[in-house]
Enzyme design. Structure first.
Site, PDB file in Angstrom:
ATOM      1  N   LYS A 288      38.911  28.194  48.924  1.00  0.00           N
ATOM      2  CA  LYS A 288      39.637  29.024  47.142  1.00  0.00           C
ATOM      3  C   LYS A 288      38.550  30.249  46.848  1.00  0.00           C
ATOM      4  CE  LYS A 288      42.266  24.440  46.507  1.00  0.00           C
ATOM      5  NZ  LYS A 288      42.371  23.198  45.849  1.00  0.00           N
TER       6      LYS A 288
ATOM      7  N   SER B 247      58.259  18.653  49.458  1.00  0.00           N
ATOM      8  CA  SER B 247      59.306  18.031  48.903  1.00  0.00           C
ATOM      9  C   SER B 247      59.219  18.559  46.690  1.00  0.00           C
ATOM     10  CB  SER B 247      58.601  16.410  49.157  1.00  0.00           C
ATOM     11  OG  SER B 247      57.634  16.093  48.527  1.00  0.00           O
TER      12      SER B 247
HETATM   13  N1  LIG Z   1      43.329  19.205  48.651  1.00  0.00           N
HETATM   14  C1  LIG Z   1      43.177  19.883  47.926  1.00  0.00           C
HETATM   15  C2  LIG Z   1      44.457  20.290  47.152  1.00  0.00           C
HETATM   16  C3  LIG Z   1      44.408  21.924  46.372  1.00  0.00           C
HETATM   17  O1  LIG Z   1      43.918  22.069  47.020  1.00  0.00           O
HETATM   18  C4  LIG Z   1      42.070  19.919  46.467  1.00  0.00           C
HETATM   19  O2  LIG Z   1      42.107  18.577  46.080  1.00  0.00           O
HETATM   20  O3  LIG Z   1      42.560  20.212  45.656  1.00  0.00           O
END
Ligand SMILES: N[C@@H](CC=O)C(=O)O
Ligand code: NDP
Length: 411
Positions: free
Chosen positions: A200, A14
């Site tokens: 990540k 969104s």
């Molecule tokens: N859930 C993740 C969202 C972003 O990547 C975070 O809290 O970092």
């Protein structure tokens, strides 16, 4: 005009639709033509959206539309995102995603398909939310051998830790607030158990070292065992506790990669990164330390990174941007038990410090004024984790009860 589609109309989706509406003129000026959101895929109805006429529940409406050149995947999860993304790339459509689970699980394969079909597969928002990190690493820092990356990579856990430390908020209340603010994953266990940060650091390691690093080959610990007692001892030791994703290049070509809570010295650049903010330190052999800081989660910061990737795709409809890594087999990863770090230990029993010194050699005792009489916290020098675990077992055999142990970051 370039037509695009957005798959998913939740927090990030969104936000992407909103930016394409509110920033239409600004974006037009940056590429000299209109980016037209032709279709939005979601399972729910959005009758009040200004783009209400563009919604579909059928992916075939997107894949079969030859005018749609760029597809944004912001649904999250692996199914059906993996299948949809693969089909889009194979159909010659470029894909932009914020879905780190997808990139960490299938990045090498999707980048290979993008290479074969001369399309772009971009994922700036998958690490660090609104912080530019994928593009700087793949372009601006390309001259460097990356010696180390260390970062606070999860906004939700950093938000929870900050709320607990600064406001004395309970863990569950802080998590609920992070969910309400749109920071948390659909299943917040991915945040608090460290899996999101792991995905990540895997993406950053794959990018830095050229071989896919899969999350199941990375030792991962979350923040659920962190107590306020440990937080206060850390403060007395001039540190803060942060969930850190770290990867280091070793002399033999292997990488040492881990996700775990760590005591971060107050003087470190990462120590003062609070709430949903992320901070990522990249140590290049030419640049030295470069630090990236900003909002790592949330609707508009994340959507900003997605939109930037879309614009990049629109500018490169006929050319591929070079973003690539090969598949990996995990053989370049140091077994986590061999990784060395100093360790913080909190324990109770009689003569804890003396017993610890007998086993570990010199230890640094942390003095905290209101500590219970039979409790001691201390820091031991860096050693491989396997050696640390053996010595802790000896300490326990000597009648000491170990309450917690946390790595100390060398940052
Ligand atoms: N859930 C993740 C969202 C972003 O990547 C975070 O809290 O970092
Ligand atoms: N929130 C954040 O701050 C950040 C999120 N991300 C990542 O971005 C992605 C999206 O996150 P977020 O926007 O927060 O998630 P949301 O759950 O808010 O949004 C996902 C949307 O996709 C829809 N959706 C899911 N499956 C389908 C499907 N099969 N067909 C059509 N629509 C579907 C959902 O609909 P429904 O609700 O009806 O199931 C929902 O509207 C995730 O990968 C997340 O990890 C990355 C950086 C930051």
């Amino acid at each position: 005009m370039v037509s695009i589609a957005i798959m998913g109309h939740g927090v990030v989706g969104s936000g992407v639709a909103e930016i394409f509406t509110t920033h239409k003129q600004k974006l037009y000026a940056s590429i000299g033509e209109e980016v037209y959101v032709k279709k939005i895929l979601d399972l729910r109805e959005f009758p009040d959206s200004p783009l209400a006429d563009r919604f579909t529940k059928n992916f075939e409406d997107i894949i079969n539309d030859l005018e749609i050149r760029v597809v944004v995947e912001v649904m999250g999860g692996l199914n059906p995102a993996y299948d949809f993304v693969k089909r889009c790339l194979k159909a010659g459509k470029s894909v932009v995603t914020s879905n780190k689970e997808l990139v960490a699980a299938h990045g090498a394969e999707l980048l290979e398909i993008a290479k074969e079909t001369n399309t772009n597969f971009l994922f700036e928002a998958s690490v660090g939310g609104g912080i530019p990190i994928i593009r700087p690493m793949s372009q601006c820092l390309v001259a460097n051998n990356v010696d180390e990356i260390a970062g606070i990579l999860n906004g939700t856990t950093n938000f929870i830790l900050t709320k607990m430390i600064e406001d004395g908020m309970q863990f569950d209340d802080a998590l609920k607030l992070a969910q309400e603010l749109g920071f948390a994953e659909r299943n917040p266990a991915a945040d608090i158990e460290g899996h999101d940060a792991c995905r990540k650091i895997c993406i950053l390691a794959s990018l830095a070292y050229g071989k896919h690093v899969y999350p199941d080959s990375v030792h991962t610990e979350g923040i659920t065992k962190i107590t306020l007692e440990d937080v206060r001892y850390a403060e007395a030791f001039h540190c803060v506790i942060k969930l850190i994703g770290s990867v280091k290049r070793l002399a033999d070509g292997k990488i040492d990669i881990i996700v775990a809570p760590m005591l971060v010295p107050n003087k470190s650049q990462l120590a003062n990164i609070d709430y949903e903010f992320n901070g990522i330190m990249v140590r290049g052999d030419c640049t030295g330390d470069v630090v990236f800081y900003g909002k790592g989660a949330g609707k508009l910061p994340t959507a900003s990174a997605v939109v930037a990737d879309v614009i990049d795709c629109c500018k490169h409809l006929k050319t591929r941007k070079f973003l690539y890594w090969a598949d990996g087999n995990g053989k370049n990863i140091l077994p986590w038990e061999e990784s060395s770090r100093a360790m913080y230990v909190r324990a109770n029993g009689s003569n804890v410090a003396e017993k610890a010194e007998k086993i570990f050699g010199e230890v640094t005792v942390i003095n905290k004024t209101d500590a219970p009489a039979d409790e001691k916290a201390f820091v031991v020098k860096a050693m491989p984790y396997s050696e640390f675990a053996e010595k802790i077992a000896q300490l326990e055999a000597d009648g000491v009860s170990v309450l917690s142990s946390i790595r100390v970051a060398d940052l």
